[in-house]
Design a protein around this motif. Structure first.
Motif, short mmCIF file in Angstrom:
data_model
loop_
_atom_site.label_atom_id
_atom_site.label_comp_id
_atom_site.label_asym_id
_atom_site.label_seq_id
_atom_site.Cartn_x
_atom_site.Cartn_y
_atom_site.Cartn_z
N ASP A 126 14.67 -11.15 -18.57
CA ASP A 126 14.90 -11.86 -17.30
C ASP A 126 15.39 -10.88 -16.23
OD1 ASP A 126 14.11 -14.35 -18.23
OD2 ASP A 126 16.14 -15.03 -18.65
N ILE A 127 16.26 -9.98 -16.61
CA ILE A 127 16.74 -8.95 -15.68
C ILE A 127 15.60 -8.05 -15.25
CG2 ILE A 127 18.21 -6.90 -15.48
CD1 ILE A 127 20.20 -8.43 -17.36
N ASN A 128 14.79 -7.61 -16.22
CA ASN A 128 13.64 -6.76 -15.91
C ASN A 128 12.70 -7.45 -14.91
OD1 ASN A 128 14.47 -4.70 -17.60
ND2 ASN A 128 13.13 -5.31 -19.28
N MET A 129 12.40 -8.71 -15.16
CA MET A 129 11.48 -9.43 -14.29
C MET A 129 12.07 -9.60 -12.89
SD MET A 129 8.53 -10.83 -13.86
CE MET A 129 7.85 -11.08 -15.49
N ALA A 130 13.34 -9.98 -12.81
CA ALA A 130 13.98 -10.18 -11.50
C ALA A 130 14.01 -8.88 -10.70
CB ALA A 130 15.40 -10.72 -11.69
N ALA A 131 14.34 -7.78 -11.35
CA ALA A 131 14.41 -6.49 -10.66
C ALA A 131 13.02 -6.01 -10.26
CB ALA A 131 15.10 -5.46 -11.55
N THR A 132 12.04 -6.24 -11.08
CA THR A 132 10.67 -5.84 -10.78
C THR A 132 10.15 -6.61 -9.57
OG1 THR A 132 10.25 -5.24 -13.08
CG2 THR A 132 8.32 -5.69 -11.71
N ILE A 133 10.37 -7.91 -9.56
CA ILE A 133 9.95 -8.73 -8.42
C ILE A 133 10.67 -8.29 -7.16
CG2 ILE A 133 10.12 -11.06 -7.43
CD1 ILE A 133 9.40 -12.11 -10.27
N ALA A 134 11.96 -8.09 -7.25
CA ALA A 134 12.74 -7.67 -6.08
C ALA A 134 12.26 -6.33 -5.54
CB ALA A 134 14.23 -7.61 -6.42
N ALA A 135 11.93 -5.41 -6.43
CA ALA A 135 11.45 -4.09 -5.99
C ALA A 135 10.12 -4.22 -5.26
CB ALA A 135 11.31 -3.16 -7.19
N HIS A 136 9.22 -5.05 -5.78
CA HIS A 136 7.94 -5.25 -5.12
C HIS A 136 8.13 -5.90 -3.75
CE1 HIS A 136 6.14 -4.18 -8.93
NE2 HIS A 136 4.96 -4.19 -8.35
N GLU A 137 8.98 -6.90 -3.67
CA GLU A 137 9.26 -7.55 -2.39
C GLU A 137 9.84 -6.55 -1.39
OE1 GLU A 137 10.22 -12.09 -3.99
OE2 GLU A 137 11.85 -10.64 -3.79
N HIS A 138 10.77 -5.74 -1.85
CA HIS A 138 11.40 -4.73 -1.00
C HIS A 138 10.38 -3.71 -0.51
CE1 HIS A 138 14.64 -2.14 0.43
NE2 HIS A 138 14.04 -1.14 -0.18
N PHE A 139 9.56 -3.23 -1.42
CA PHE A 139 8.55 -2.22 -1.09
C PHE A 139 7.57 -2.76 -0.05
CE2 PHE A 139 4.59 0.13 -1.89
CZ PHE A 139 5.06 1.43 -1.80
N ILE A 140 7.12 -3.98 -0.24
CA ILE A 140 6.18 -4.60 0.70
C ILE A 140 6.83 -4.74 2.07
CG2 ILE A 140 5.00 -6.77 1.25
CD1 ILE A 140 4.52 -7.00 -1.87
N ALA A 141 8.06 -5.22 2.10
CA ALA A 141 8.77 -5.39 3.38
C ALA A 141 8.93 -4.05 4.10
CB ALA A 141 10.13 -6.04 3.16
N GLN A 142 9.27 -3.00 3.36
CA GLN A 142 9.42 -1.67 3.97
C GLN A 142 8.09 -1.17 4.52
OE1 GLN A 142 11.17 0.90 0.94
NE2 GLN A 142 13.04 0.99 2.15
N TRP A 143 7.04 -1.34 3.76
CA TRP A 143 5.71 -0.88 4.17
C TRP A 143 5.29 -1.61 5.45
CZ3 TRP A 143 1.33 -0.07 0.04
CH2 TRP A 143 0.28 0.66 0.61
N LYS A 144 5.48 -2.90 5.47
CA LYS A 144 5.11 -3.68 6.66
C LYS A 144 5.96 -3.29 7.87
CE LYS A 144 3.07 -7.70 4.45
NZ LYS A 144 3.15 -9.16 4.26
N ALA A 145 7.22 -2.96 7.64
CA ALA A 145 8.11 -2.57 8.73
C ALA A 145 7.69 -1.26 9.37
CB ALA A 145 9.55 -2.47 8.22
N GLU A 146 7.00 -0.43 8.62
CA GLU A 146 6.49 0.84 9.16
C GLU A 146 5.42 0.60 10.22
OE1 GLU A 146 4.92 3.15 5.96
OE2 GLU A 146 6.86 3.28 4.94
N GLY A 147 4.79 -0.55 10.17
CA GLY A 147 3.74 -0.86 11.12
C GLY A 147 2.41 -0.23 10.83
N SER A 148 2.27 0.36 9.64
CA SER A 148 1.01 1.01 9.28
C SER A 148 0.13 0.12 8.43
CB SER A 148 1.30 2.32 8.53
OG SER A 148 2.00 2.05 7.33
N VAL A 149 0.40 -1.16 8.47
CA VAL A 149 -0.38 -2.11 7.65
C VAL A 149 -1.57 -2.59 8.42
CG1 VAL A 149 -0.30 -4.31 6.43
CG2 VAL A 149 1.69 -2.83 6.44
#
Length: 84
Positions: free
Chosen positions: A61-84
């Protein structure tokens, strides 16, 4: 802090950082990788998380929660760069 809670926090942090490192490496190594590709992986992670009707246990459960959170974070950072 309770050692029971502490190991969970450490585990979560480790998995989160490992996932972010992997996502960054993928983006750097694969010029064809898009934010949409990562969003598709995240969609599958949501499905896997919701399919837990038998119970994975605390560690998974911890692995899944952290994995999902990392993907959400990564996507948000990438989109914030404006290079999407």
């Amino acid at each position: 802090m309770n050692s029971f809670v502490q190991w969970r926090d450490v585990k979560y942090g480790n998995v989160f950082e490992q996932e972010l490192t992997g996502l960054r490496r993928r983006r750097e190594a694969d010029a064809r990788c898009t934010v949409r590709d990562i969003e598709r992986v995240l969609t599958q992670l949501y499905i896997m998380d919701g399919a837990d009707w038998h119970g994975r246990g605390d560690v998974q459960d911890i692995n899944m929660a952290a994995t999902i959170a990392a993907h959400e974070h990564f996507i948000a950072q990438w989109k914030a760069e404006g290079s999407v």
